[in-house]
Scaffold this active site. Structure first.
Site, PDB file in Angstrom:
ATOM      1  CB  CYS A 116       4.357  -7.804  -0.239  1.00  0.00           C
ATOM      2  SG  CYS A 116       4.601  -6.087   0.200  1.00  0.00           S
ATOM      3  CG  HIS A 156       0.528  -8.741   1.281  1.00  0.00           C
ATOM      4  ND1 HIS A 156       1.273  -8.445   2.393  1.00  0.00           N
ATOM      5  CD2 HIS A 156       0.686  -7.692   0.419  1.00  0.00           C
ATOM      6  CE1 HIS A 156       1.854  -7.270   2.217  1.00  0.00           C
ATOM      7  NE2 HIS A 156       1.515  -6.797   1.031  1.00  0.00           N
ATOM      8  CG  ASN A 201       2.016  -3.565   3.075  1.00  0.00           C
ATOM      9  OD1 ASN A 201       2.654  -4.541   3.454  1.00  0.00           O
ATOM     10  ND2 ASN A 201       1.886  -3.239   1.793  1.00  0.00           N
TER      11      ASN A 201
HETATM   12  O1  UT7 Z   1       2.117  -4.549  -0.616  1.00  0.00           O
HETATM   13  C1  UT7 Z   1       2.702  -4.510  -1.865  1.00  0.00           C
HETATM   14  C2  UT7 Z   1       1.743  -4.243  -2.943  1.00  0.00           C
HETATM   15  N1  UT7 Z   1       1.100  -2.966  -2.790  1.00  0.00           N
HETATM   16  C3  UT7 Z   1      -0.211  -2.871  -2.971  1.00  0.00           C
HETATM   17  O2  UT7 Z   1      -0.870  -3.856  -3.190  1.00  0.00           O
HETATM   18  C4  UT7 Z   1      -0.830  -1.490  -2.967  1.00  0.00           C
HETATM   19  C5  UT7 Z   1      -1.765  -1.327  -4.138  1.00  0.00           C
HETATM   20  N2  UT7 Z   1      -2.332   0.007  -4.257  1.00  0.00           N
HETATM   21  C6  UT7 Z   1      -3.236   0.493  -3.371  1.00  0.00           C
HETATM   22  O3  UT7 Z   1      -3.557  -0.140  -2.380  1.00  0.00           O
HETATM   23  C7  UT7 Z   1      -3.864   1.823  -3.683  1.00  0.00           C
HETATM   24  O4  UT7 Z   1      -3.594   2.197  -5.008  1.00  0.00           O
HETATM   25  C8  UT7 Z   1      -3.436   2.981  -2.728  1.00  0.00           C
HETATM   26  C9  UT7 Z   1      -3.993   2.719  -1.345  1.00  0.00           C
HETATM   27  C10 UT7 Z   1      -1.924   3.060  -2.670  1.00  0.00           C
HETATM   28  C11 UT7 Z   1      -4.012   4.301  -3.220  1.00  0.00           C
HETATM   29  O5  UT7 Z   1      -5.414   4.217  -3.337  1.00  0.00           O
HETATM   30  P1  UT7 Z   1      -6.138   4.650  -4.689  1.00  0.00           P
HETATM   31  O6  UT7 Z   1      -7.572   4.477  -4.473  1.00  0.00           O
HETATM   32  O7  UT7 Z   1      -5.520   3.877  -5.815  1.00  0.00           O
HETATM   33  O8  UT7 Z   1      -5.808   6.173  -4.763  1.00  0.00           O
HETATM   34  P2  UT7 Z   1      -5.134   6.979  -5.964  1.00  0.00           P
HETATM   35  O9  UT7 Z   1      -3.676   6.757  -5.987  1.00  0.00           O
HETATM   36  O10 UT7 Z   1      -5.911   6.738  -7.210  1.00  0.00           O
HETATM   37  O11 UT7 Z   1      -5.428   8.478  -5.511  1.00  0.00           O
HETATM   38  C12 UT7 Z   1      -6.775   8.998  -5.487  1.00  0.00           C
HETATM   39  C13 UT7 Z   1      -6.725  10.386  -4.888  1.00  0.00           C
HETATM   40  C14 UT7 Z   1      -5.630  11.281  -5.477  1.00  0.00           C
HETATM   41  O12 UT7 Z   1      -6.110  12.599  -5.509  1.00  0.00           O
HETATM   42  P3  UT7 Z   1      -6.625  13.256  -6.878  1.00  0.00           P
HETATM   43  O13 UT7 Z   1      -5.465  13.179  -7.829  1.00  0.00           O
HETATM   44  O14 UT7 Z   1      -7.786  12.399  -7.307  1.00  0.00           O
HETATM   45  O15 UT7 Z   1      -6.996  14.625  -6.468  1.00  0.00           O
HETATM   46  C15 UT7 Z   1      -4.524  11.193  -4.460  1.00  0.00           C
HETATM   47  O16 UT7 Z   1      -3.697  12.321  -4.465  1.00  0.00           O
HETATM   48  O17 UT7 Z   1      -6.435  10.282  -3.486  1.00  0.00           O
HETATM   49  C16 UT7 Z   1      -5.322  11.123  -3.181  1.00  0.00           C
HETATM   50  N3  UT7 Z   1      -4.598  10.522  -2.070  1.00  0.00           N
HETATM   51  C17 UT7 Z   1      -4.865  10.786  -0.792  1.00  0.00           C
HETATM   52  N4  UT7 Z   1      -5.775  11.585  -0.213  1.00  0.00           N
HETATM   53  C18 UT7 Z   1      -5.798  11.606   1.127  1.00  0.00           C
HETATM   54  C19 UT7 Z   1      -3.570   9.618  -2.142  1.00  0.00           C
HETATM   55  N5  UT7 Z   1      -3.162   9.301  -0.903  1.00  0.00           N
HETATM   56  C20 UT7 Z   1      -3.956  10.016  -0.052  1.00  0.00           C
HETATM   57  C21 UT7 Z   1      -4.009  10.106   1.359  1.00  0.00           C
HETATM   58  N6  UT7 Z   1      -4.954  10.911   1.884  1.00  0.00           N
HETATM   59  N7  UT7 Z   1      -3.189   9.400   2.168  1.00  0.00           N
END
Ligand code: UT7
Length: 332
Positions: free
Chosen positions: A116, A256, A286
């Site tokens: 990225c 980004h 992204n």
């Molecule tokens: O571009 C290169 C660099 N990449 C980045 O900068 C990305 C950095 N990371 C992020 O932007 C975020 O971590 C994500 C957008 C990928 C995820 O968001 P988050 O707030 O960190 O969510 P999480 O992984 O902590 O998941 C929270 C909950 C989980 O459920 P439980 O375990 O709490 O029941 C996930 O299973 O949200 C759930 N979840 C979803 N729910 C609905 C994860 N993806 C989804 C989804 N829809 N698409």
């Protein structure tokens, strides 16, 4: 002899027609528009459809757009750098394929992979060629067919990415405009958090790797998020301090586009207002190394010669960095 500076003199882009909405994704995996909008900030993304089409098809269209917009003859281009994590093949390089599809032959071209942060690395490299006096018209083409490495059964990653390509032209100038400063960093300690596990030399493709779905993006979202927030903000603040830029002197932050919350945190740390930040994550998601130039492309008409612009990115590797530039032209 006067110092040669390197300046962006044009931006082109190509966006495939197909729009993948949050509604359509909600019918494919257990997700919702509400979750995606509040946690990430994406409404829709573009997808390149069609058998046998790769990143080079996106990139070639972006380069053609750039040449047309800037009235540049393809014979005058002397270097093409392609930034991508989705090359057409492991080899040969996608840059050479793009050149061939555009009709540019027998010049220097190569690929770069800084994920990225790829555009910042490509821009810095182009800049050094131009500043050395060896090259006069350099194109950085950022071509990403992220849909080719996205698992559309994994809700944690499939909502994030989109396809796009951009192309920028970098030329020499003796004016005090263009790229003023660059800070680029990498730390391989982060390599396990965001990776395509198979298909490279460590784990060549096999039936097992296909069955284990190891040819797609694997991301530990929270770990990447934590590093992205601190590193992107740190490096953007560092480049401001190094160049004595006050918050109100930054015309635009171009971050980004991975997550709206990371963008907001970076802007807050820099002490800048929301209206100083280019944000289009809602429309394209992204697109890896294409996000920053895609913002420049969309905001081009509002940009004025001399505008102070800070670019900032964070990505797999980990790689991250920031570029401070003075915009080079008023929109025609
Ligand atoms: O571009 C290169 C660099 N990449 C980045 O900068 C990305 C950095 N990371 C992020 O932007 C975020 O971590 C994500 C957008 C990928 C995820 O968001 P988050 O707030 O960190 O969510 P999480 O992984 O902590 O998941 C929270 C909950 C989980 O459920 P439980 O375990 O709490 O029941 C996930 O299973 O949200 C759930 N979840 C979803 N729910 C609905 C994860 N993806 C989804 C989804 N829809 N698409």
């Amino acid at each position: 002899m006067k110092k040669i500076n390197a300046v962006i003199t044009g931006v082109g882009a190509y966006l495939p027609d197909y729009i993948l909405t949050n509604e359509e994704l909600s019918s494919m995996v257990d997700t919702s528009d509400e979750w995606i909008m509040t946690r990430v900030g994406i409404k829709e993304r573009r997808i390149l459809k069609g058998e046998g089409k790769g990143a080079s098809d996106l990139g070639a269209e972006a380069v053609k757009d750039l040449l047309k917009k800037t009235g540049t003859s393809k014979e005058d281009i002397d270097l093409v750098i392609c930034t991508t994590v989705t090359p057409d093949h492991m080899f040969p390089g996608t840059s050479a394929i793009i050149c061939d599809k555009v009709g540019i032959h027998n010049i220097q071209s190569f690929d770069m992979n800084a994920a990225c942060s790829g555009f910042l690395y490509g821009l810095d490299t182009a800049c050094k060629y131009v500043q050395s006096g060896s090259h006069k018209k350099v194109i950085v083409v950022s071509a990403e067919k992220m849909s080719s490495i996205t698992d559309y059964t994994d809700r944690t990653t499939c909502v994030l990415f989109g396809d796009a390509a951009t192309a920028v032209l970098i030329e020499p100038t003796e004016e005090e405009i263009g790229i003023r400063d660059t800070i680029l960093r990498s730390n391989g300690i982060g390599r396990h958090h965001l990776v395509m596990k198979a298909g490279g030399s460590v784990k060549p493709a096999s039936h097992e790797t296909v069955d284990a779905k190891e040819h797609v993006v694997y991301q530990e979202g929270q770990a990447v998020f934590k590093h992205a927030v601190s590193n992107m903000a740190d490096v953007a603040v560092e480049i401001m301090e190094k160049n004595n830029l006050e918050s109100d002197e930054v015309t635009w932050l171009v971050p980004h586009q991975a997550n709206l919350r990371i963008i907001d945190a970076t802007a807050r740390r820099m002490g800048i207002r929301k209206d100083q930040v280019m944000i289009n994550i809602e429309k394209y998601g992204n697109t890896t190394s294409a996000t920053i130039p895609l913002c420049l492309y969309e905001w081009e008409k509002q940009l004025k010669k001399g505008d102070n612009i800070v670019l900032a990115a964070f990505g797999a590797g980990f790689t991250w960095g920031s570029v401070y530039l003075k915009w080079g032209y008023d929109s025609k």
